[in-house]
Every structure is written in C-alpha cells, then in structure tokens.
Write a protein that holds these residues in place. Structure first.
Motif, mmCIF file in Angstrom:
data_model
loop_
_atom_site.group_PDB
_atom_site.id
_atom_site.type_symbol
_atom_site.label_atom_id
_atom_site.label_comp_id
_atom_site.label_asym_id
_atom_site.label_seq_id
_atom_site.Cartn_x
_atom_site.Cartn_y
_atom_site.Cartn_z
ATOM 1 N N PRO A 40 0.829 -1.225 0.000
ATOM 2 C CA PRO A 40 0.000 0.000 0.000
ATOM 3 C C PRO A 40 0.859 1.270 0.000
ATOM 4 C CG PRO A 40 -0.702 -1.519 1.726
ATOM 5 C CD PRO A 40 0.525 -2.096 1.125
ATOM 6 N N GLU A 41 1.970 1.226 0.691
ATOM 7 C CA GLU A 41 2.847 2.405 0.745
ATOM 8 C C GLU A 41 3.374 2.738 -0.648
ATOM 9 O OE1 GLU A 41 3.174 -0.265 2.665
ATOM 10 O OE2 GLU A 41 2.615 0.492 4.661
ATOM 11 N N GLU A 42 3.698 1.677 -1.402
ATOM 12 C CA GLU A 42 4.226 1.876 -2.754
ATOM 13 C C GLU A 42 3.143 2.476 -3.648
ATOM 14 O OE1 GLU A 42 7.280 1.577 -3.636
ATOM 15 O OE2 GLU A 42 6.812 2.156 -5.710
ATOM 16 N N HIS B 291 0.612 7.171 -6.403
ATOM 17 C CA HIS B 291 -0.560 8.044 -6.489
ATOM 18 C C HIS B 291 -0.200 9.486 -6.109
ATOM 19 C CE1 HIS B 291 -5.156 8.472 -5.557
ATOM 20 N NE2 HIS B 291 -4.755 9.248 -6.564
ATOM 21 N N PHE B 292 0.616 9.608 -5.088
ATOM 22 C CA PHE B 292 1.037 10.925 -4.616
ATOM 23 C C PHE B 292 1.823 11.654 -5.711
ATOM 24 C CE2 PHE B 292 4.009 13.798 -2.492
ATOM 25 C CZ PHE B 292 3.181 14.471 -1.599
ATOM 26 N N ALA B 293 2.708 10.887 -6.366
ATOM 27 C CA ALA B 293 3.517 11.492 -7.436
ATOM 28 C C ALA B 293 2.627 11.953 -8.579
ATOM 29 C CB ALA B 293 4.549 10.483 -7.920
ATOM 30 N N GLU B 294 1.623 11.142 -8.871
ATOM 31 C CA GLU B 294 0.693 11.535 -9.945
ATOM 32 C C GLU B 294 -0.031 12.825 -9.579
ATOM 33 O OE1 GLU B 294 -1.835 8.159 -10.346
ATOM 34 O OE2 GLU B 294 -0.357 6.981 -11.469
ATOM 35 N N LEU B 295 -0.513 12.898 -8.340
ATOM 36 C CA LEU B 295 -1.231 14.106 -7.890
ATOM 37 C C LEU B 295 -0.300 15.320 -7.918
ATOM 38 C CD1 LEU B 295 -3.259 12.715 -4.834
ATOM 39 C CD2 LEU B 295 -4.186 13.508 -7.006
ATOM 40 N N GLN B 296 0.949 15.070 -7.554
ATOM 41 C CA GLN B 296 1.922 16.171 -7.529
ATOM 42 C C GLN B 296 2.173 16.696 -8.947
ATOM 43 O OE1 GLN B 296 5.586 14.996 -5.674
ATOM 44 N NE2 GLN B 296 5.598 16.843 -4.417
ATOM 45 N N ARG B 297 2.305 15.714 -9.865
ATOM 46 C CA ARG B 297 2.551 16.123 -11.267
ATOM 47 C C ARG B 297 1.369 16.922 -11.810
ATOM 48 N NH1 ARG B 297 5.184 11.209 -11.826
ATOM 49 N NH2 ARG B 297 3.265 10.145 -12.468
ATOM 50 N N ALA B 298 0.169 16.478 -11.401
ATOM 51 C CA ALA B 298 -1.047 17.164 -11.911
ATOM 52 C C ALA B 298 -1.371 18.406 -11.086
ATOM 53 C CB ALA B 298 -2.224 16.188 -11.872
ATOM 54 N N LEU C 110 -3.364 8.470 1.713
ATOM 55 C CA LEU C 110 -3.344 7.670 0.479
ATOM 56 C C LEU C 110 -2.983 6.221 0.796
ATOM 57 C CD1 LEU C 110 -1.547 10.137 -1.990
ATOM 58 C CD2 LEU C 110 -3.954 9.466 -1.993
ATOM 59 N N THR C 111 -2.060 6.038 1.737
ATOM 60 C CA THR C 111 -1.679 4.675 2.146
ATOM 61 C C THR C 111 -2.877 3.965 2.761
ATOM 62 O OG1 THR C 111 0.536 5.489 2.620
ATOM 63 C CG2 THR C 111 -0.037 3.341 3.514
#
Lengths: 459, 319
Positions: free
Chosen positions: A162-164, A169-176, A192-193
């Motif tokens: 789940p952490e991975e 997901h976090f990186a995707e949100l950050q990019r967007a 998110l985890t």
C-alpha cells in the motif's frame, strides 16, 4: 563461618536472590488464597460459559463460544488479577513497611523486580495452561463438528505494498498539481496509504476477478486448501452469492480445481477445495466469477483485508499453545506495568492508575483511527486543534500498545488460522522482553530514588 | 588508625509536605562516629530523630544535607549492605511465611547457598527458641515471637554491623536479658552494634558509648561510665557491717567532711530479681525458658553481672 559469595559468583548470587523473590511472589499469591479464588473463577468460566452463552447453532458459532469467549474471559480475569497483584507486590509492600527489610539486603532493585515478575508470570502460565487444557478437552469431547478444529497457514493476494501504491498516487497528484495546499504532504501520504490498504474492487453479477497468492508453505500432498472471501454488499440483507471459484498453479494452463458457490450469506464465504494437482505448490492463481442474477447486489471486496487462501499447517492443539503463549505475553506485560506502577506509587494510586490505563488503552485500541478524520461539511480540510490533539493521543497509545494488541491470536485460532511464528515471536519479544525490560529499568530507578521509609509511621 | 564503621557529618533530614515545603527537621547537623567492635546506644525521647537516623544510615531515607559512610561506603552500596544486619522497631515480616521460610528468604537475598542457608537457619531457630514453631505462619505469632524471628533474620548473614531499633521491644524480661547477652557476645566477636531503645536500663547495661538526641540534635555523647560517673561523690560497699558500726562511721565521716552522709542498703534491680525467680521456677519444674543455648552462642557465653545484696555507704559533697 559462612561468607558471602566472591565477586566471580555474582551471577549465582543474583540467581539465588531472583529465585527466592519469585518463590515469595508465588507463595504470597497461593497463601493469600488469590490463586484458589482465581481457580474457582476460571473453572466456572471454562465450564459455565459454553453452557450459558448460546451461539446461532453453526459450528463456527460454537467454536466462537467455546474457544474465544472462554479464553477471552480467562485472559480478562487473569489480566485484572495480574495487574492488581503486581501493583501490590511493591506498592503494598512499601506501604506496609515490609519492603524495609528487603531493601536493606544486598539485592539490586532489578533483581527484586524481575523476581517478582517471574513469580507472577509463572503462576499466570500455570493457570492459563490449565484453562487451555480445559478448553481443549471440552472441544475434543463436546464439539459437534471437529472439522473446524484446524490450524492453517494464511496467504493474502500478491499485491503491491500500500505504501508503494500511495507513493505512486502521490507522485501523480503532484505532477497534476492537485495536492491540497492546506494539508501537509506526510498527512496526504498517510491518507493515500490508508485508502490503498483498504481499497476494494466492486464485482457486479457476471464479472470475474483474478488474484495470485504466494503461500507461506507448500500445499499438503492431499491438495486441501480453503478459499476465504469476506465482502460487503450494496444490499442490507443476506445475499445469495452464486459463482465459480477456480484455482491452479501459478501460470499453469489448466485449472486444478473448481468449486461452485451457492450460498446465502451476509458477508463471508469459506470454500474448501481438494486439488491434489496443487500438492507442493507455493504460488496459486485464484479466479472468482460472480454469477448472480443481473439485479443481484454487487460485492465489494477489499483483497488485502478480506481475501485469503489457507492451507493446513500444524495441529489445532499446537495452535492453542501458540495462542496461550501470545496471551501470556500480554499478561507478562500487564505484570510489568503493575510492578512498575507499584514501585512508583502507593498501592491505591498504582491500582487506580493501572486500571485507568488499561481502560484507556482498550478504548483507544477499539476506536483508533488510522487517519485523522475530516468533516467535509465543515468546509475546512484541516481539522481543529482538539481533534488533532486527541488523534495524536490515541495514535500514541496505539503505537505503544500495537505490538501487543494488534494481532489477535484468539480470533486467528477461532478462524482456524495458525498464529504465525513471526507474530508470536514478536509478541513474546515485546510482552516478555522489551516492555518488561523498559518498565523494570524505570522501576529500578524509582526504587533507588524513592524514600521507602517515610515520616509519620509511628517510629 | 581504624576508620569508623559508621560516620556521619553534618547529617540533616528535613521532611517536606506534598508541595515540597519544609515540614519537620527530624535530624539537624548530626556528627556521629561508631568504631569497630563498639556497642553504641542511640537515645532520645519520642520524635528525637533516632529512627530517622537509623533509616538514613540504611539508605531507606535520603539525607537533605551531610554525608554518611557505613562500613566505608555510602549507605546504598550493595557491598556495604551485605555486611549489615537490621532489626526494625516493628518486624514487618511476611505473615504467610513460616520462620524457617523467612530465614531462607532473607538468607537467599544475601546470596547464601542452600546448605549454608539451611545450617544458619536451624542454628538461629535454636538460638531464638522457635524450633517448635518453625512451621507455623509468622502471622499467627505473638509480638515477642515475631520479634525473635526479626532478630534471627538480622543475624542470618553473620553481619559485621548490627543495627537494632528497639531490640527489646515486645520481649519479656528473660528474652530481654538474652538479647542483651547476645549483643555483648557479638561485640566480643568483633561485631559493631548500633542500637536504640526507650528502655534506658537496656542501653546502659550493654552500651560502650551512647549518644543522646533531642529535636534531631546531638545533646550528649560519650562512654557510658564517663557520662554517668559523679566525681564529686564517693560510695563504699561493705558486707556484714552491723548498724552500730555503720552509724559510727557515718558520724565520723560527717564530722570530717562537714557534709551529709547517706547510709542505706542497696537493693537488687527488678530485672535481676525477676530473672532469679523465673530461673528458680524453671529449675523446679525442670523446664528451660526462652532462648536455648545455641552453638554459636555457647562458645562465648558469659554470665551477666548480678549485683549482690550489700550494705552501701555513699558520701556526697555538697555543691
């Protein structure tokens, strides 16, 4: 003329003192009739609970009553007795001035503490062993269905951690550029985890799902496995679950076994399968096709929590011994807590503090949220100070007690799951090692700093 | 020069209330030295700080100021504790243990091996005459019997320093005398004894030196004989003197000294009289009483002094 032992035999000296103090603890409990009363209470629980509490008639419910309720009652009674007896071991001794005679002897406070602890834990072990033996005898002779008296290793689907998933997901949100500005990134990641860990799939009638499992041990030669599916539904009532379960060695072309599911249930299915072709397999594919009526309720399955393949491992009695050891680890930690409180405070204060702490831990463990709850209707995504403080308190308690309380060996045994060796080792390490050691050091410091004789005692 | 067994310098103990405000100054600037092999009596009225001093010496209380050295170490030192025997004013024993178990328990805390522990336990049970009750719970005992168990546990480690807080409290006169004899024997064997008692006669009987405390302060200290001696008066003890001769001597002394001369018959003290009566009764009934002659006592057994009935003349100079 007897003399004290030389320096080189200090360990022997400590062991003699330790065993003497442990024996004193045991004698105190036995001769004050605490043990006799406990024996009566425990016997009443082991014999009475299965006769007084009625299940719903199913074998699972019978096992729940005979095993879980009885052992939970026994652990509860022993836990309270342990806590109060350990508070009295130092608290009452100091209050009554009996400690004066012991404190002037050349025994280190740690020796006195561990001696007391050992005496209490050994008594607990004996009593718990008696309870477990009684429960096992009752189950062996009285249970209508012994097919549930099993011990099985459990495997969850092989899914990304789940952490991975949360990090991706976090990186995707950050990019967007979609991260909420008023919530710290660590808090977002934690949420998110949490969501990833409890994420579920929705299975409508006519749909199928596929998972791969890595078993902790190879399937036995008879190829017996059990598939367990726990789910929520969009319906409020019982659901008529129809479908097909198929299993095969991972990557094999042909399915090794298939089972038709046709069960009226609320939220759980356990499907036994005998697939000799799976004997010795460590990786298994599972396919579940939901074939209900088109208008039937959808199934919500959280694979990480509620989907499992079980395979036989060890004996039921052996698993009961594991449960006993796990419960003993909790009792050992309670004894350590009581002894340390007794070393720091008078007996009434220690007993009150111990009971209050126990209730707080139980309340916090039962209601501990993994993430800080947010009220969307408030219009502000950042919770207020009281919420944050109470969340921190509850999480701290949860953090401290999690190593002992989070795995539930008793629930695992009732579900026919073998208490994993790793979990058991961790429980014993914390309950029988790290917690007592930390608390013993605290108590030794308190005993050294505390004035054991006070003014106003008439002498 | 031998270093003192007990040495306190400027010892103070202030008890504080819950808010840490000073409540009572129990010991105030106490300087004390007890030498090896000495029997030292600590005297004082209730609340004078005797027991507080003892608890400070044992590490059961922490001093507010000053220093303490017991057997050359701080009082909390484990090595020092191994050489101390302590009898508290009230025995505070585990009521559920028998005397034998009690002695075993405390012996084990001293690290004595099982054989030695057993051997000393049996010898001490004999010494305090509790063999007949060795398997009864201490909780069933009278105060005197519990006191004997307390005394036995104080000796289980063959201590170099014995601290006795009111050792004769709760004991009958025969047992009191036996305790005092034991204290003397221990001192002869090179042990150091520090004892407190409200019974001044007990302390006077056995102590080499005494200190008198009042309100936590040292009021007097010294050898008992030195403190009690009256250099301004002289006493003659003469046996078989008839009344006429005695009166003639008195008149002659008065003429020579120009002071009043007191002439009387010295009386035995009540303790001595009581012991004689009990001994006679025991002899008549073929019974032994209280402490039995034990191996480690018998070696150096010494008959206590008993004053005889004599005529006594004392001359006192007027101030």
């Amino acid at each position: 003329m007897p003399t004290l032992l030389p320096q080189s035999h200090r360990l022997l000296h400590v062991l003699r003192a330790l065993s003497a103090v442990a024996l004193l603890s045991a004698r105190a409990a036995i001769r004050s009739r605490v043990v006799a009363i406990l024996l009566l209470l425990l016997a009443a629980g082991v014999i009475g609970i299965p006769r007084l509490v009625c299940g719903d008639g199913t074998p699972a419910s019978e096992l729940q009553v005979r095993l879980r309720y009885t052992l939970a009652f026994a652990t509860g009674v022993l836990g309270l007795a342990t806590l109060w007896a350990s508070c009295a071991a130092f608290g009452a001794e100091i209050d009554s001035r009996r400690m004066d005679l012991t404190a002037v002897k050349p025994a280190h406070p740690l020796t006195l503490w561990f001696g007391r602890w050992l005496g209490i834990v050994l008594l607990d072990a004996l009593l718990l062993l008696g309870v477990v033996a009684g429960v096992r005898l009752q189950l062996g002779f009285g249970a209508a269905d012994t097919s549930r008296l099993v011990s099985r290793a459990i495997a969850r689907p092989s899914l990304p951690a789940p952490e991975e998933e949360a990090r991706i997901h976090f990186a995707e949100l950050q990019r967007a550029n979609r991260l909420p500005p008023d919530i710290p990134p660590t808090e977002i990641l934690r949420r998110l985890t949490f969501e990833s860990r409890h994420s579920h799939i929705v299975l409508h009638p006519g749909e199928a799902a596929f998972w791969r499992f890595t078993l902790p041990r190879p399937v036995t030669p008879d190829g017996r496995i059990w598939i367990r599916v726990q789910f929520n539904t969009t319906a409020d009532s019982l659901v008529d679950v129809r479908g097909t379960c198929r299993v095969r060695r991972a990557g094999a072309a042909a399915w090794a076994a298939e089972a038709k599911v046709n069960d009226l249930t609320r939220n759980e299915l356990e499907i036994p399968l005998a697939a000799p072709a799976l004997a010795g397999a460590r990786e298994i594919d599972l396919d579940f096709a939901y074939q209900g009526e088109p208008k039937a309720a959808a199934l919500l399955i959280a694979p990480r929590d509620s989907l499992a393949i079980l395979c036989a491992q060890g004996s039921f009695t052996g698993n009961l011994v594991r449960v006993m050891l796990a419960e003993l680890a909790i009792l050992a930690a309670l004894a350590a807590l009581g002894l340390t409180l007794g070393a720091c405070f008078s007996f009434p204060v220690a007993a009150f503090a111990a009971t209050a702490l126990l209730l707080t831990v139980l309340a916090a463990t039962g209601s501990s949220p993994e993430i800080l709850p947010v009220d969307p209707s408030a219009g502000n995504s950042r919770p207020g100070l009281p919420e944050r403080v109470s969340y921190r308190v509850v999480r701290s308690i949860d953090f401290i007690t999690r190593p002992l309380l989070q795995p539930e060996p008793l629930a695992q045994a009732v579900a026919g799951e073998r208490v994993p060796t790793g979990e058991l080792t961790r429980l014993l390490l914390w309950g029988g090692g790290l917690y007592p050691l930390g608390l013993a050091l605290l108590a030794a410091t308190a005993l050294r700093r505390r004035e054991l004789a006070r003014q106003g005692t008439g002498n | 020069m031998n270093s003192p067994i007990i040495e306190t310098t400027g010892l103070c103990k202030v008890f504080r209330d819950f808010w840490q405000r000073p409540k009572v100054e129990a010991v105030a600037g106490l300087d004390l030295q007890v030498q090896r092999g000495e029997i030292f009596g600590l005297l004082g009225p209730n609340g004078s700080g005797k027991s507080t001093t003892i608890k400070l010496l044992l590490g059961l209380l922490h001093p507010t100021a000053g220093t303490i050295r017991v057997l050359g170490c701080p009082p909390t030192d484990v090595a020092a504790k191994a050489r101390i025997g302590y009898l508290p004013e009230v025995s505070h024993l585990h009521a559920f243990l028998t005397p034998r178990e009690t002695l075993h328990y405390y012996g084990s805390l001293f690290g004595l091996d099982a054989g030695t522990c057993r051997e000393r336990t049996e010898a001490l049970l004999d010494m305090v005459d509790l063999r007949h009750a060795a398997n009864r719970s201490v909780g069933e005992f009278s105060k005197g019997m519990a006191r004997r168990v307390g005394l036995a546990q104080a000796l289980i480690n063959n201590p170099d320093l014995l601290i006795l807080d009111e050792p004769t409290s709760g004991l009958d006169p025969v047992a009191c005398r036996e305790v005092k004899d034991l204290v003397r024997l221990l001192a002869k064997a090179g042990k150091t004894v520090l004892m407190t008692s409200h019974l001044l006669a007990d302390v006077e009987d056995v102590s080499d030196r005494v200190a008198i405390l009042h309100a936590g302060r040292l009021q007097a200290e010294g050898r008992v004989a030195d403190l009690l001696r009256r250099p301004d008066a002289v006493r003659f003890l003469v046996e078989g003197l008839d009344a006429e001769t005695a009166d003639a001597i008195r008149r002659d002394l008065e003429q020579r000294t120009h002071h009043a001369v007191v002439l009387d018959h010295p009386a035995m003290d009540l303790e001595t009289y009581f012991l004689q009566v009990v001994a006679r009764a025991a002899h008549r009934d073929h019974l032994t009483t209280h402490f039995q002659p034990a191996a480690f006592l018998a070696a150096a057994k010494e008959k206590p002094e008993v004053r005889d009935q004599k005529s006594e003349v004392s001359s006192q100079q007027a101030d």
